[in-house]
Design a protein around this motif. Structure first.
Motif, PDB file in Angstrom:
ATOM      1  N   UNK A   9      40.875  75.065  52.166  1.00  0.00           N
ATOM      2  CA  UNK A   9      40.231  74.087  53.043  1.00  0.00           C
ATOM      3  C   UNK A   9      39.771  72.871  52.245  1.00  0.00           C
ATOM      4  N   UNK A  10      39.968  71.682  52.786  1.00  0.00           N
ATOM      5  CA  UNK A  10      39.543  70.435  52.150  1.00  0.00           C
ATOM      6  C   UNK A  10      38.436  69.834  52.999  1.00  0.00           C
ATOM      7  N   UNK A  11      37.315  69.471  52.358  1.00  0.00           N
ATOM      8  CA  UNK A  11      36.212  68.875  53.108  1.00  0.00           C
ATOM      9  C   UNK A  11      36.603  67.470  53.559  1.00  0.00           C
ATOM     10  N   UNK A  12      36.363  67.186  54.846  1.00  0.00           N
ATOM     11  CA  UNK A  12      36.690  65.863  55.375  1.00  0.00           C
ATOM     12  C   UNK A  12      35.449  65.075  55.768  1.00  0.00           C
ATOM     13  N   UNK A  13      34.353  65.754  56.138  1.00  0.00           N
ATOM     14  CA  UNK A  13      33.108  65.044  56.441  1.00  0.00           C
ATOM     15  C   UNK A  13      31.917  65.867  55.971  1.00  0.00           C
ATOM     16  N   UNK A  14      30.833  65.156  55.692  1.00  0.00           N
ATOM     17  CA  UNK A  14      29.587  65.792  55.279  1.00  0.00           C
ATOM     18  C   UNK A  14      28.445  64.969  55.864  1.00  0.00           C
ATOM     19  N   UNK A  15      27.603  65.606  56.662  1.00  0.00           N
ATOM     20  CA  UNK A  15      26.497  64.908  57.320  1.00  0.00           C
ATOM     21  C   UNK A  15      25.162  65.501  56.892  1.00  0.00           C
ATOM     22  N   UNK A  16      24.248  64.647  56.442  1.00  0.00           N
ATOM     23  CA  UNK A  16      22.860  65.005  56.115  1.00  0.00           C
ATOM     24  C   UNK A  16      22.746  65.935  54.904  1.00  0.00           C
ATOM     25  N   UNK A  17      23.770  65.944  54.042  1.00  0.00           N
ATOM     26  CA  UNK A  17      23.767  66.862  52.912  1.00  0.00           C
ATOM     27  C   UNK A  17      22.700  66.494  51.875  1.00  0.00           C
ATOM     28  N   UNK A  18      22.415  65.203  51.702  1.00  0.00           N
ATOM     29  CA  UNK A  18      21.378  64.796  50.752  1.00  0.00           C
ATOM     30  C   UNK A  18      20.022  65.367  51.165  1.00  0.00           C
ATOM     31  N   UNK A  19      19.701  65.293  52.448  1.00  0.00           N
ATOM     32  CA  UNK A  19      18.420  65.833  52.932  1.00  0.00           C
ATOM     33  C   UNK A  19      18.365  67.345  52.748  1.00  0.00           C
ATOM     34  N   UNK A  20      19.491  68.003  52.967  1.00  0.00           N
ATOM     35  CA  UNK A  20      19.562  69.454  52.761  1.00  0.00           C
ATOM     36  C   UNK A  20      19.307  69.792  51.296  1.00  0.00           C
ATOM     37  N   UNK A  21      19.970  69.067  50.388  1.00  0.00           N
ATOM     38  CA  UNK A  21      19.765  69.328  48.963  1.00  0.00           C
ATOM     39  C   UNK A  21      18.315  69.059  48.556  1.00  0.00           C
ATOM     40  N   UNK A  22      17.698  68.008  49.124  1.00  0.00           N
ATOM     41  CA  UNK A  22      16.273  67.745  48.853  1.00  0.00           C
ATOM     42  C   UNK A  22      15.433  68.942  49.283  1.00  0.00           C
ATOM     43  N   UNK A  23      15.723  69.474  50.463  1.00  0.00           N
ATOM     44  CA  UNK A  23      14.962  70.620  50.985  1.00  0.00           C
ATOM     45  C   UNK A  23      15.122  71.839  50.072  1.00  0.00           C
ATOM     46  N   UNK A  24      16.287  71.973  49.440  1.00  0.00           N
ATOM     47  CA  UNK A  24      16.518  73.075  48.502  1.00  0.00           C
ATOM     48  C   UNK A  24      15.756  72.873  47.194  1.00  0.00           C
ATOM     49  N   UNK A  25      15.376  71.632  46.910  1.00  0.00           N
ATOM     50  CA  UNK A  25      14.696  71.321  45.658  1.00  0.00           C
ATOM     51  C   UNK A  25      15.638  70.806  44.582  1.00  0.00           C
ATOM     52  N   UNK A  26      16.820  70.348  44.981  1.00  0.00           N
ATOM     53  CA  UNK A  26      17.807  69.838  44.030  1.00  0.00           C
ATOM     54  C   UNK A  26      17.348  68.465  43.523  1.00  0.00           C
ATOM     55  N   UNK A  27      17.442  68.255  42.220  1.00  0.00           N
ATOM     56  CA  UNK A  27      17.021  67.005  41.602  1.00  0.00           C
ATOM     57  C   UNK A  27      17.913  65.828  41.966  1.00  0.00           C
ATOM     58  N   UNK A  28      17.386  64.622  41.716  1.00  0.00           N
ATOM     59  CA  UNK A  28      18.054  63.379  42.099  1.00  0.00           C
ATOM     60  C   UNK A  28      19.464  63.270  41.524  1.00  0.00           C
ATOM     61  N   UNK A  29      19.628  63.471  40.213  1.00  0.00           N
ATOM     62  CA  UNK A  29      20.928  63.278  39.572  1.00  0.00           C
ATOM     63  C   UNK A  29      21.973  64.231  40.152  1.00  0.00           C
ATOM     64  N   UNK A  30      21.598  65.491  40.322  1.00  0.00           N
ATOM     65  CA  UNK A  30      22.533  66.474  40.881  1.00  0.00           C
ATOM     66  C   UNK A  30      22.877  66.123  42.328  1.00  0.00           C
ATOM     67  N   UNK A  31      21.887  65.630  43.083  1.00  0.00           N
ATOM     68  CA  UNK A  31      22.161  65.216  44.474  1.00  0.00           C
ATOM     69  C   UNK A  31      23.155  64.061  44.521  1.00  0.00           C
ATOM     70  N   UNK A  32      23.031  63.115  43.592  1.00  0.00           N
ATOM     71  CA  UNK A  32      23.963  61.984  43.579  1.00  0.00           C
ATOM     72  C   UNK A  32      25.394  62.458  43.397  1.00  0.00           C
ATOM     73  N   UNK A  33      25.592  63.378  42.469  1.00  0.00           N
ATOM     74  CA  UNK A  33      26.930  63.930  42.237  1.00  0.00           C
ATOM     75  C   UNK A  33      27.371  64.744  43.456  1.00  0.00           C
ATOM     76  N   UNK A  34      26.458  65.570  43.986  1.00  0.00           N
ATOM     77  CA  UNK A  34      26.779  66.408  45.144  1.00  0.00           C
ATOM     78  C   UNK A  34      27.184  65.609  46.364  1.00  0.00           C
ATOM     79  N   UNK A  35      26.577  64.443  46.538  1.00  0.00           N
ATOM     80  CA  UNK A  35      26.905  63.600  47.690  1.00  0.00           C
ATOM     81  C   UNK A  35      28.272  62.940  47.567  1.00  0.00           C
ATOM     82  N   UNK A  36      28.744  62.755  46.341  1.00  0.00           N
ATOM     83  CA  UNK A  36      30.040  62.100  46.117  1.00  0.00           C
ATOM     84  C   UNK A  36      31.198  63.086  46.062  1.00  0.00           C
TER      85      UNK A  36
END
Length: 136
Positions: A9-36
């Motif tokens: 499966x190939x991801x085609x869309x991602x909605x509100x993932x940054x907010x989800x990662x924030x809620x998990x406690x993921x740091x800023x730098x990792x969130x930036x990479x995760x969002x891209x």
């Protein structure tokens, strides 16, 4: 029923993932990479009831092997150490991760031939949509 999820499966869309990662406690730098990152998800099943889910991206590859309804230890892509259990509920693969008194759930379901992953942490919800990769 798990067989519906088997494949690449190939991801085609991602909605509100940054907010989800924030809620998990993921740091800023990792969130930036995760969002891209647009990861591929590969789901397989063997003859003994083991399910394998691999997430592959330029950032990081992860793999979990499990049986339905049996807890296991998982190290997530953001390096959380969780106790995880995956169940099949109403046609959805429900992955619950718990760590440090917190819990998140990732519900995967098939809708119109697409794999929809709904990630929930408290009242924060992210939705990631995947389409089946074409075979060559």
């Amino acid at each position: 029923m798990v067989e519906n999820f088997v494949g690449s499966w190939k991801m085609i869309t991602s909605e509100n993932f940054d907010e989800y990662m924030k809620a998990l406690g993921v740091g800023f730098a990792t969130r930036q990479v995760g969002n891209r990152t647009k990861p591929n998800l590969i789901v397989g099943v063997d003859g003994d009831g083991w399910i394998c889910m691999k997430t592959q991206s330029a950032f990081k590859n992860t793999e979990i092997k499990f049986r339905l309804n049996e807890a296991f230890e998982e190290t997530t892509a953001d390096d959380r150490k969780t106790t995880t259990i995956v169940t099949l509920e109403n046609g959805k693969l429900v992955q619950k991760q718990s760590w440090d008194g917190k819990e998140t759930a990732i519900e995967r379901e098939m809708i119109d031939g697409k794999l929809i992953a709904t990630c929930k942490m408290g009242n924060v919800v992210a939705v990631r949509t995947y389409e089946r990769e074409k075979t060559r």
